[in-house]
Design a protein around this motif. Structure first.
Motif, PDB file in Angstrom:
ATOM      1  N   VAL A 160       0.839  -1.208   0.000  1.00 17.13           N
ATOM      2  CA  VAL A 160       0.000   0.000   0.000  1.00 17.13           C
ATOM      3  C   VAL A 160       0.870   1.253   0.000  1.00 17.13           C
ATOM      4  N   LEU A 161       1.966   1.205   0.734  1.00 12.12           N
ATOM      5  CA  LEU A 161       2.862   2.372   0.755  1.00 12.12           C
ATOM      6  C   LEU A 161       3.505   2.578  -0.619  1.00 12.12           C
ATOM      7  N   LYS A 208       2.092   1.940  -3.363  1.00 11.53           N
ATOM      8  CA  LYS A 208       1.058   2.591  -4.186  1.00 11.53           C
ATOM      9  C   LYS A 208       1.012   4.101  -3.905  1.00 11.53           C
ATOM     10  N   HIS A 209       1.187   4.444  -2.639  1.00 11.39           N
ATOM     11  CA  HIS A 209       1.211   5.880  -2.292  1.00 11.39           C
ATOM     12  C   HIS A 209       2.367   6.580  -3.011  1.00 11.39           C
ATOM     13  N   ASP A 261       1.698   6.891  -6.656  1.00 12.70           N
ATOM     14  CA  ASP A 261       0.634   7.878  -6.886  1.00 12.70           C
ATOM     15  C   ASP A 261       1.209   9.301  -6.883  1.00 12.70           C
ATOM     16  N   ARG A 269       1.492  11.660 -10.202  1.00 14.92           N
ATOM     17  CA  ARG A 269       0.772  12.944 -10.249  1.00 14.92           C
ATOM     18  C   ARG A 269       1.696  14.083 -10.690  1.00 14.92           C
ATOM     19  N   PRO A 290       2.378   6.546   5.759  1.00 17.68           N
ATOM     20  CA  PRO A 290       2.200   7.729   4.896  1.00 17.68           C
ATOM     21  C   PRO A 290       2.773   9.011   5.483  1.00 17.68           C
ATOM     22  N   PHE A 339       4.688  11.867   3.277  1.00 16.29           N
ATOM     23  CA  PHE A 339       4.264  13.262   3.142  1.00 16.29           C
ATOM     24  C   PHE A 339       5.276  14.214   3.777  1.00 16.29           C
ATOM     25  N   GLN A 350       2.418  21.271  -3.474  1.00 17.65           N
ATOM     26  CA  GLN A 350       1.442  21.250  -2.373  1.00 17.65           C
ATOM     27  C   GLN A 350       0.064  20.871  -2.892  1.00 17.65           C
ATOM     28  N   LEU A 362      -0.006  17.143  -3.567  1.00 19.68           N
ATOM     29  CA  LEU A 362      -0.144  16.356  -2.335  1.00 19.68           C
ATOM     30  C   LEU A 362      -1.560  16.479  -1.772  1.00 19.68           C
ATOM     31  N   ASP A 363      -2.113  17.689  -1.859  1.00 20.31           N
ATOM     32  CA  ASP A 363      -3.495  17.872  -1.390  1.00 20.31           C
ATOM     33  C   ASP A 363      -4.464  17.050  -2.242  1.00 20.31           C
ATOM     34  N   SER A 406      -3.882  14.369  -3.780  1.00 19.89           N
ATOM     35  CA  SER A 406      -3.731  12.921  -3.570  1.00 19.89           C
ATOM     36  C   SER A 406      -4.577  12.434  -2.398  1.00 19.89           C
ATOM     37  N   ILE A 407      -4.994  13.326  -1.511  1.00 22.24           N
ATOM     38  CA  ILE A 407      -5.811  12.885  -0.372  1.00 22.24           C
ATOM     39  C   ILE A 407      -7.232  13.439  -0.473  1.00 22.24           C
ATOM     40  N   SER A 408      -7.647  13.738  -1.695  1.00 26.34           N
ATOM     41  CA  SER A 408      -9.029  14.244  -1.823  1.00 26.34           C
ATOM     42  C   SER A 408      -9.734  13.547  -2.980  1.00 26.34           C
ATOM     43  N   LEU A 459     -15.262  13.340  -2.413  1.00 30.19           N
ATOM     44  CA  LEU A 459     -14.447  12.550  -1.478  1.00 30.19           C
ATOM     45  C   LEU A 459     -15.337  11.547  -0.732  1.00 30.19           C
ATOM     46  N   ARG A 491      -5.744   7.309   1.980  1.00 30.36           N
ATOM     47  CA  ARG A 491      -5.547   8.729   1.638  1.00 30.36           C
ATOM     48  C   ARG A 491      -6.837   9.520   1.822  1.00 30.36           C
ATOM     49  N   LEU A 492      -7.960   8.887   1.451  1.00 33.16           N
ATOM     50  CA  LEU A 492      -9.235   9.609   1.571  1.00 33.16           C
ATOM     51  C   LEU A 492      -9.633   9.819   3.032  1.00 33.16           C
ATOM     52  N   PRO A 504      -0.369  18.284   3.950  1.00 30.94           N
ATOM     53  CA  PRO A 504      -0.747  16.930   4.365  1.00 30.94           C
ATOM     54  C   PRO A 504       0.199  16.361   5.425  1.00 30.94           C
ATOM     55  N   ALA A 505       1.484  16.673   5.314  1.00 29.42           N
ATOM     56  CA  ALA A 505       2.444  16.130   6.281  1.00 29.42           C
ATOM     57  C   ALA A 505       2.147  16.638   7.690  1.00 29.42           C
ATOM     58  N   LEU A 538      -1.169  15.343   8.991  1.00 27.69           N
ATOM     59  CA  LEU A 538      -1.123  13.928   9.385  1.00 27.69           C
ATOM     60  C   LEU A 538      -0.462  13.752  10.753  1.00 27.69           C
ATOM     61  N   HIS A 562       0.157  -1.219   6.835  1.00 26.31           N
ATOM     62  CA  HIS A 562       1.603  -1.057   6.670  1.00 26.31           C
ATOM     63  C   HIS A 562       2.465  -1.935   7.570  1.00 26.31           C
TER      64      HIS A 562
END
Lengths: 330, 269
Positions: free
Chosen positions: A241-242, A244-245, A248, A252, A289, A293, A322, A325-326, A328-330, B171, B197-198, B215-216, B219, B240
């Motif tokens: 999964v990491l 994939k992050h 991603d 992007r 993650p 980030f 930025q 990265l934003d 990627s989490i929306s 989202l 991520r979502l 995001p860093a 988080l 993870h």
């Protein structure tokens, strides 16, 4: 996964001690210390962008002493030659034979101040050595000592009379960290410590002490501790999964319309390696993650290039990253 | 050449001396100006040339009155080499010839007379078509009008307007889909990554003090936030950790509040 001889607790203590030792000499700059340790553990190289007087040299000097590593510093100037860094062959008048003179690159920690002030051929020679970890002098090839870490600095403001590093050479730096000025509290602490440095008597005279005089030679660990930490970094678990992050984020940057140049595969590798090292520093045996980030800016920002249109609109690479990265989490 | 110059000076001098016998010279094809040529009597003018056979072309530059006559400034072009009478090319304005006026001009050439190539005979071509412009304009106008009518009557039908773009799922819609898949236990790695991520994005949007953070930084705060951290930390362990103690069944109860049909429901996890 290979077995590691040192316990995770011992490695965590070792890394904590390094940061603590540096903290005794250098106020603040925790992130820079962390990035330096990350670069050291992953055999990457570090580029520091910041104003003069932010204790870069003191920091690297302290880390090298704390780790019992050799340290050299080269101030890059326009008239510097590749041989001034790499070394050269000198004709010995007594024997009549050529003798190899090794340059300052033959060290563990090399601080190259203002790398963008040297001519491109010097930059090229250094970056080639950084990549191959070998130097050829005359007909002989020498391996550089291990560990080998280059910490380069450049001033982001004053660009006249400099040779900007091209993207291909910037890509050789695993991390590029932008130093900030210390906070008000840190600044006060810096002044307070400096006031208490005192004077050192030497023979019949005396000299005002500097922070460099506080750096002691006693190391916080042995070279084996560093090797164990490097092995432990390599053994940090990275989940699918990491991965994939990471992919991603890298993907992007390549598809963003305002970027002419996205991240290279080397950027993805660096992000993953650095995340492993950060996980180790934070006492985890797996990367998460947050590691990605936290390191994305230092790994990706110097590898991307804005398009002409984005530049014309006054956009900055930091803004675009930025947004990536934003997004990627929306 | 010197002789020619001397001859020219002599002739000019003679002309100035009002001698009716005038002699001048000129190179072939080049203009020569004769000034103050005195011709007694009424005004004279060049005889209009009605064909191309004349050996001289004369232009009258200026007429100045003089006793019993006029003085003339002439420009003469010699077209044939040899000596020519100027009077043959001039006449009084009433049409009488200048019989008593003797004036000669010598048209000189450097080439021997018999070696000069005869001038190329002109062959005037008749223009192909003259006239008919109005007819042409009329035909073109009719054609343009026909074309215009064809465009108006048989114009290509416009393609139907494109369907409005499908709005990007929000989202929360994405979260809903992923949580539903997770509950069935068939969530591939890509979707797991997106789910994580979502969830981070959801909390970053939800907590007002995190919205403007990177995001860093967001988080780091989420991992210690009393509401967000239980799920964030368990997701980290599930996704993870090398040997996760948690399975998707342990995570599902935490994810359940995110499987909602509306945003308002999701906002109360």
């Amino acid at each position: 996964m290979s077995t590691n001889s040192a316990s995770p607790e011992a490695i965590a203590t070792y890394l904590h001690n390094i940061r603590e030792r540096v903290g005794q000499i250098v106020v603040g700059q925790d992130v820079v210390v962390e990035r330096t340790i990350i670069a050291l553990l992953t055999s990457g190289h570090l580029l520091l962008e910041g104003m003069p007087g932010l204790a870069k040299t003191l920091l690297v000097n302290t880390i090298s002493k704390a780790l019992h590593l050799d340290f050299s510093r080269v101030q890059f100037t326009i008239d510097l030659l590749p041989s001034d860094i790499l070394g050269t062959e000198i004709l010995d008048s007594k024997t009549g034979e050529f003798r190899t003179h090794r340059g300052p690159i033959f060290t563990n920690l090399l601080l190259t101040d203002e790398i963008n002030r040297a001519a491109p051929k010097v930059q090229g020679a250094l970056l080639e050595a950084m990549q191959e970890r070998k130097v050829t002098l005359g007909s002989e090839t020498f391996s550089l000592p291990t560990p080998f870490l280059v910490i380069a600095t450049q001033n982001p403001i004053e660009q006249s009379g400099t040779f900007e590093l091209p993207e291909a050479q910037l890509d050789r730096f695993m991390l590029c960290h932008r130093l900030d000025y210390p906070t008000i509290e840190e600044e006060e602490e810096i002044l307070r410590r400096n006031m208490n440095l005192g004077v050192e008597k030497k023979g019949d005279g005396a000299v005002a002490r500097t922070e460099f005089d506080l750096v002691t030679d006693d190391a916080v660990g042995t070279p084996q501790d560093l090797i164990d930490a490097m092995e432990a970094t390599h053994n940090i678990h990275v989940s699918e999964v990491l991965l994939k992050h990471v992919v991603d984020i890298v993907e992007r940057t390549r598809k963003h319309p305002e970027l002419e140049l996205g991240c290279s595969p080397r950027a993805g590798i660096s992000l993953l390696k650095a995340s492993r090292a950060r996980a180790l520093i934070h006492g985890r045996n797996y990367a998460i993650p947050e590691d990605l980030f936290a390191l994305a800016e230092d790994v990706c920002l110097h590898r991307i290039r804005l398009s002409y249109e984005a530049l014309a609109e006054g956009r900055t690479a930091k803004q675009v990253l930025q947004e990536i990265l934003d997004a990627s989490i929306s | 050449m010197n002789r020619l110059i001397l001859l020219f000076i002599f002739l000019t001098f003679k002309a100035h001396c009002s001698d009716p016998t005038v002699q001048s010279s000129s190179p072939l094809g080049l203009p020569t100006t004769i000034t103050d040529l005195y011709i007694p009597g009424a005004k004279v003018e060049p005889i209009p040339q009605k064909n191309r056979e004349g050996s001289l072309v004369i232009r009258l530059l200026e007429i100045k009155p003089a006793a019993d006559g006029f003085r003339y400034d002439l420009e003469v072009y010699g077209l044939d080499p040899g000596t020519h009478q100027l009077s043959a090319y001039l006449h009084y304005t009433n049409g009488d010839a200048l019989s008593a006026f003797d004036s000669q001009i010598e048209i000189t050439t450097r080439h021997p007379l018999d070696s000069l190539p005869p001038p190329e005979a002109l062959k005037p071509n008749d223009p192909d078509r003259l006239g008919g412009y109005r007819l042409l304009i009329l035909i073109l106008s009719i054609l343009w009008l026909l074309g215009f009518l064809i465009i108006l009557l048989y114009r290509k039908k416009l393609p139907p307007p494109p369907a409005p773009p499908t709005p990007e799922p929000t989202l929360h819609e994405k979260l809903n889909r992923l949580v539903s898949s997770a509950s069935k236990g068939d969530l591939p790695d890509n979707d797991r990554a997106q789910l994580e991520r979502l969830i981070i994005g959801h909390w970053k949007q939800k907590l007002p003090n995190l919205q403007n953070l990177s995001p860093a930084k967001a988080l780091i705060q989420l991992r210690t936030h009393p509401d967000a951290s239980p799920l964030i930390l368990k997701l980290e362990q599930w996704l993870h950790a090398p040997n996760p103690e948690l399975t998707h069944k342990d995570i599902l109860p935490l994810l359940e509040p995110y499987r909602a049909n509306s945003k308002s429901q999701i906002e109360k996890p």
